[in-house]
Design a protein around this motif. Structure first.
Motif, PDB file in Angstrom:
ATOM      1  N   ASN A   1      94.288  85.692 -32.532  1.00 48.12           N
ATOM      2  CA  ASN A   1      93.883  85.015 -33.770  1.00 48.12           C
ATOM      3  C   ASN A   1      94.209  83.517 -33.758  1.00 48.12           C
ATOM      4  N   GLY A   2      94.763  83.017 -32.643  1.00 49.84           N
ATOM      5  CA  GLY A   2      95.014  81.587 -32.521  1.00 49.84           C
ATOM      6  C   GLY A   2      96.438  81.157 -32.785  1.00 49.84           C
ATOM      7  N   THR A   3      97.270  82.028 -33.323  1.00 47.40           N
ATOM      8  CA  THR A   3      98.655  81.648 -33.606  1.00 47.40           C
ATOM      9  C   THR A   3      99.443  81.547 -32.298  1.00 47.40           C
ATOM     10  N   ILE A   4     100.420  80.652 -32.327  1.00 44.78           N
ATOM     11  CA  ILE A   4     101.267  80.403 -31.155  1.00 44.78           C
ATOM     12  C   ILE A   4     102.676  80.938 -31.458  1.00 44.78           C
ATOM     13  N   PHE A   5     103.286  81.625 -30.507  1.00 42.51           N
ATOM     14  CA  PHE A   5     104.642  82.126 -30.714  1.00 42.51           C
ATOM     15  C   PHE A   5     105.438  81.955 -29.415  1.00 42.51           C
ATOM     16  N   PRO A   6     106.744  81.695 -29.545  1.00 42.31           N
ATOM     17  CA  PRO A   6     107.566  81.458 -28.349  1.00 42.31           C
ATOM     18  C   PRO A   6     107.932  82.768 -27.658  1.00 42.31           C
ATOM     19  N   VAL A   7     107.996  82.715 -26.330  1.00 40.19           N
ATOM     20  CA  VAL A   7     108.371  83.894 -25.550  1.00 40.19           C
ATOM     21  C   VAL A   7     109.294  83.458 -24.420  1.00 40.19           C
ATOM     22  N   GLU A   8     110.054  84.445 -23.942  1.00 40.33           N
ATOM     23  CA  GLU A   8     110.894  84.248 -22.757  1.00 40.33           C
ATOM     24  C   GLU A   8     110.331  85.126 -21.654  1.00 40.33           C
ATOM     25  N   ILE A   9     110.084  84.542 -20.464  1.00 40.15           N
ATOM     26  CA  ILE A   9     109.424  85.235 -19.364  1.00 40.15           C
ATOM     27  C   ILE A   9     110.427  85.478 -18.234  1.00 40.15           C
ATOM     28  N   PHE A  10     110.486  86.746 -17.781  1.00 38.58           N
ATOM     29  CA  PHE A  10     111.233  87.124 -16.585  1.00 38.58           C
ATOM     30  C   PHE A  10     110.192  87.523 -15.541  1.00 38.58           C
ATOM     31  N   SER A  11     110.102  86.802 -14.442  1.00 40.97           N
ATOM     32  CA  SER A  11     109.047  87.068 -13.461  1.00 40.97           C
ATOM     33  C   SER A  11     109.630  87.120 -12.061  1.00 40.97           C
ATOM     34  N   SER A  12     108.885  87.792 -11.162  1.00 40.92           N
ATOM     35  CA  SER A  12     109.287  87.871  -9.764  1.00 40.92           C
ATOM     36  C   SER A  12     108.038  88.058  -8.902  1.00 40.92           C
TER      37      SER A  12
END
Length: 923
Positions: free
Chosen positions: A331-342
């Motif tokens: 819907n266009g809203t922006i929200f903060p996230v924390e990413i754990f990647s490998s």
């Protein structure tokens, strides 16, 4: 012979050869088949256990990373115990980086250490056997190794299953061999037809028709072979069923990933989403079909194709990567996230495996914490008092803006560069060097007075209190120090002290004038009184020599050290100094700063060498003519304020009056009558001066009561509201906050006691003495009884001499005994066998009273400070008190025209002596 018989049995006929050949081949093939099947089953189970153990270890490492960092032991234990639903699980544990068990399926191992952990922070299979699979996986947070997850699979059920497979395989092979031998006989006759049938079924199975079977009737070799072949196909079908069950378990693992409350993404090296879980779809508002095939830049604007390729390349060299970014909802809203990647390489394909967590709530909490931190920081820097912290070398670690503005330095000039001692006057440095080591050991100090030197060189008196901050081992880390600017208080105290001192000076000068019989004695007494009562460094009186046109110094007192001889040599009236100007103009002249006063240039260096920093000259008149001057020198620059100058003008006029009176006495024949008149006038002036002094004392009394009332009101408010805070809001305050409020209450109560003691000190100097015959022995006995009642459990031996009669004011002498005996009682508190003695002895015809104890004593080097107000030779932490008691004793004894003094040795007690000369009783 036996070998020939055996060979005959095996190769006697073709049927027999076929039978034995079929039996032998069948036995060999079935044994190999059963062995291969058993090995493959065993390997499949081991692979299945290893895959489950690895997946579980990686999943637990990801889901418990933050709990390991925050040491949420309860949460970790819940995660571990939740895994017990897995039938094949032997154990599961979570450990910190050092190998200490934080959570375990068997709680008896909690807190113990595991020693056989990998050296590198990477996934490792410790054991891989038919009975046990042991997997260790590191817990990584933000690329940092935080702990371990260890999982073991292979409980007894798996071991039993493997044994059953082996046992059944062996049994089945034996049965197959027996049946094969039985069928071999039938196969000889129907070999061709039945073999073709078996071949057709084998071809059908090979083409994918796994449900085909030989189903051959009969008991010949071909039929048996067909049945064995059908049995083999059944075994293969069972194996396929087991493989299907393993696939179902893998699907359950995928189901668990789909239902964890964090988004899971598989992204190829070009940035295309190839797989997502259900939570990822829910958090972004897309369906799985919509997300799969989208580019990562479609949900994260920070990653276009180029930036993704750079990020992907970096991930190849990193085991894990943690970052914060922002995702875009459908819907266009922006929200903060924390990413754990490998980085993951699977099936010759390269992927990024990423887990995203919505941190909107955490960001909101961080914003609240940041706002609170800013408010605390603002309170710290803009408090009405100075705050700073010192390390164990006395170097500034922190300092607030208030203290910086007082000192005139910038934070860069202070923090990490200067020690507190660098900003102190020499006397304060010595005091600081005594107190700072004791403070680091004891942990607190209260109400210490220091003199700070500002950047511009001016001195600022401050009141300092501090507590120590220590680590868990009790080692000193830094101080928490508050300072208050007490310059106004010091100025007020100094001004009040100066006024009282100069009123006393005027009174004593008038008394000297009344007693004077000649000019030289008068001048000598006046100079002595000016130095002793006015605390000037030096005073001298000179009279004009009209023949020499020079002023001749007649008398002086104080630290002169040849200064007057230097003046005679240079010539006082040869230059336009303060004395010359006074003689010329007939009004007082001041040099408020000798070091910078051009008029003092001829005498500046000599004056400064003797400690003269400011001076004043006042004219002396004989009639209407200026005949001389009185000169006064002070140790401080700008010492002579308007009030002091006004009082010293009165002093000069009184001396001039005396000069006139003495002159009249010498020139008139009826000197006695004139002297009586002069005495009456002088007595009237003394009376006037006494009334003026009494009026001033009354005004001071009124001022003291007014100040005490005005001070008590806010003090009561401070104490009352602090008590209300402790009572009503105690649950909202931590231990430090409660300690601060208790300190505020103790400080306000201590200040109230100081006000009361100051009022008592002022009272003893006012009012008339009511002399009467009293028994000091009885007063001492009453005071001793009161002291015993204050602490019934303490053992103190009082030795009190009786029948010590004295003609004095009973109320004031009771105060003297209370203070002297009370001090002795206080300073013997640390002695297990305390002794206090009161008595009298006669020395040179004078009765000398004494109070002796065996307490802490003091250093006689500081005895001159004993009777000053607020002077204490022991710290407030050692013995309580305000420092007023001995000043009160001295004033009372002086009012009785007596003396008071003390003798002591550190650690060996003290003796206080006083006299009260017995004068003729007045009606």
């Amino acid at each position: 012979m036996i070998f020939n018989q055996l060979r005959s049995i095996l190769s006697g006929t073709l049927r027999r050869q076929l039978i034995w050949g079929v039996v032998g081949v069948h036995a060999l093939m079935m044994s190999l088949f059963v062995w291969d099947l058993t090995m493959r089953q065993q390997e499949m189970l081991q692979d299945q256990q290893a895959s489950l153990a690895t997946g579980l270890a990686e999943s637990m490492a990801t889901s418990t990373a933050l709990s390991v960092v925050s040491r949420d032991l309860a949460g970790l234990q819940e995660v571990v115990e939740a895994q017990q639903r897995l039938d094949e699980l032997s154990y599961a544990m979570i450990l910190n980086q050092q190998g200490q068990v934080l959570a375990h399926t068997d709680r008896q191992y909690l807190g113990k250490y595991v020693l056989d952990l990998p050296v590198q922070a990477a996934l490792q299979v410790h054991r891989y056997s038919p009975t046990q699979v042991d997997v260790v996986n590191p817990v990584m947070v933000a690329g940092r190794h935080a702990g371990w997850v260890r999982v073991g699979f292979g409980k007894s059920a798996t071991h039993v299953q493997l044994e059953r497979i082996v046992r059944d395989g062996v049994l089945y092979a034996l049965v197959a061999i027996v049946i094969g031998g039985m069928l071999a006989a039938l196969m000889a006759a129907r070999l061709t037809r039945r073999l073709n049938r078996i071949q057709s079924v084998a071809n059908a199975v090979q083409s994918g028709q796994s449900d085909k079977r030989v189903q051959m009737e009969g008991g010949d070799e071909a039929a048996q072979l067909g049945k064995q072949f059908d049995a083999m196909l059944e075994v293969l079908a069972e194996r396929e069923h087991e493989i299907f069950a393993s696939r179902e378990k893998l699907e359950l693992t995928q189901y668990a990933i789909d239902h964890i409350q964090e988004g899971v993404f598989w992204i190829d090296k070009t940035g295309i989403l190839v797989n997502v879980n259900e939570h990822a779809c829910t958090s972004l508002g897309y369906t799985g079909d919509e997300l799969v095939g989208m580019h990562i830049g479609d949900i994260d604007s920070e990653f276009d194709s180029a930036s993704w390729m750079q990020s992907f390349a970096r991930k190849k060299t990193e085991s894990h990567h943690v970052m914060e970014t922002r995702h875009r909802h459908k819907n266009g809203t922006i929200f903060p996230v924390e990413i754990f990647s490998s980085y993951v390489c699977y099936g010759n394909q390269e992927y990024t495996f990423a887990i995203s967590r919505d941190i909107t709530a955490r960001k909101q909490e961080e914003e609240i914490l940041l706002k609170s931190y800013r408010e605390i920081e603002d309170l710290y820097h803009n408090a009405p008092c100075g705050y700073h912290s010192l390390d164990n070398a006395g170097v500034f670690l922190k300092i607030n803006d208030t203290e910086l503005s007082w000192l005139g330095y910038t934070r860069e000039e202070i923090v990490g560069r200067k020690r507190f001692a660098d900003l102190l006057t020499p006397s304060s440095i010595k005091f600081f060097n005594q107190k700072f080591p004791a403070f680091m050991q004891r942990g607190w100090v209260n109400d210490l007075e220091f003199e700070l030197v500002r950047k511009d060189g001016t001195v600022m008196p401050v009141l300092l209190s501090a507590t120590a901050v220590r680590d868990d081992a009790g080692n000193y880390l830094m101080s928490r120090t508050t300072i208050f600017d007490i310059a106004e208080r010091k100025q007020a105290e100094f001004a009040l002290e100066n006024l009282n001192r100069f009123y006393s000076l005027l009174t004593h000068v008038n008394e000297a004038i009344v007693r004077a019989t000649n000019q030289n004695q008068l001048f000598k007494d006046i100079c002595r009184i000016a130095v002793e009562d006015g605390r000037f460094v030096m005073a001298w009186v000179g009279m004009m020599d009209n023949d020499l046109h020079e002023i001749n110094p007649l008398s002086y007192w104080g630290h002169e050290a040849g200064y007057l001889e230097y003046l005679r040599k240079v010539g006082i009236l040869s230059y336009s100094g303060p004395t010359a100007q006074t003689l010329q103009t007939g009004v007082c002249r001041l040099s408020q700063d000798i070091a910078g006063d051009a008029a003092m240039s001829p005498w500046r260096q000599e004056a400064l060498k003797r400690g003269y920093r400011s001076s004043a000259a006042f004219p002396l008149y004989l009639g209407s003519k200026v005949v001389g001057a009185i000169n006064l020198y002070a140790a401080d620059a700008h010492y002579f304020d308007d009030a002091i100058v006004c009082l010293l003008d009165d002093l000069a006029r009184d001396i001039s009056f005396a000069l006139g009176a003495l002159d009249q006495q010498g020139r008139r024949a009826h000197a006695e009558a004139q002297l009586q008149q002069l005495n009456r006038e002088l007595e009237q002036r003394v009376a006037d001066r006494t009334r003026e002094l009494e009026n001033t004392n009354k005004e001071l009394e009124s001022f003291s009561y007014s100040v005490s009332h005005d001070l008590r009101a806010p003090l009561r408010s401070i104490d009352g509201f602090s008590q209300l805070l402790l009572k009503r809001y105690s649950e909202h305050l931590d231990a430090t906050g409660k300690d601060y409020l208790e300190r505020v209450r103790r400080a306000s109560q201590h200040m109230g006691q100081l006000i009361d003691d100051l009022l008592q000190l002022s009272k003893v100097t006012r009012g008339s003495l009511k002399r009467e015959q009293i028994d000091l022995g009885k007063i001492a006995e009453k005071v001793a009884d009161d002291l015993k009642n204050t602490n019934p459990g303490r053992v103190v031996r009082f030795v009190l001499q009786q029948n010590l009669s004295i003609f004095a004011d009973g109320g004031l002498m009771h105060i003297v005994m209370e203070n002297l005996l009370g001090n002795a009682y206080k300073y013997t508190a640390k002695k297990p066998a305390a002794e206090i003695e009161f008595g009298m002895h006669n020395t040179n015809g004078e009765n000398v009273f004494f109070v002796r104890d065996n307490g802490d004593g003091f250093n006689m080097e500081y005895a001159h400070k004993l009777f000053g107000a607020f002077q204490r030779l022991h710290g407030a932490s050692e013995f309580e008190g305000t420092g007023i008691g001995l000043a009160t004793v001295q004033r009372i004894i002086h009012r009785h025209h007596g003396n008071v003094w003390a003798e002591a040795k550190e650690g060996k007690g003290a003796t206080f002596y006083f006299t009260a000369p017995q004068r003729k009783r007045e009606n």
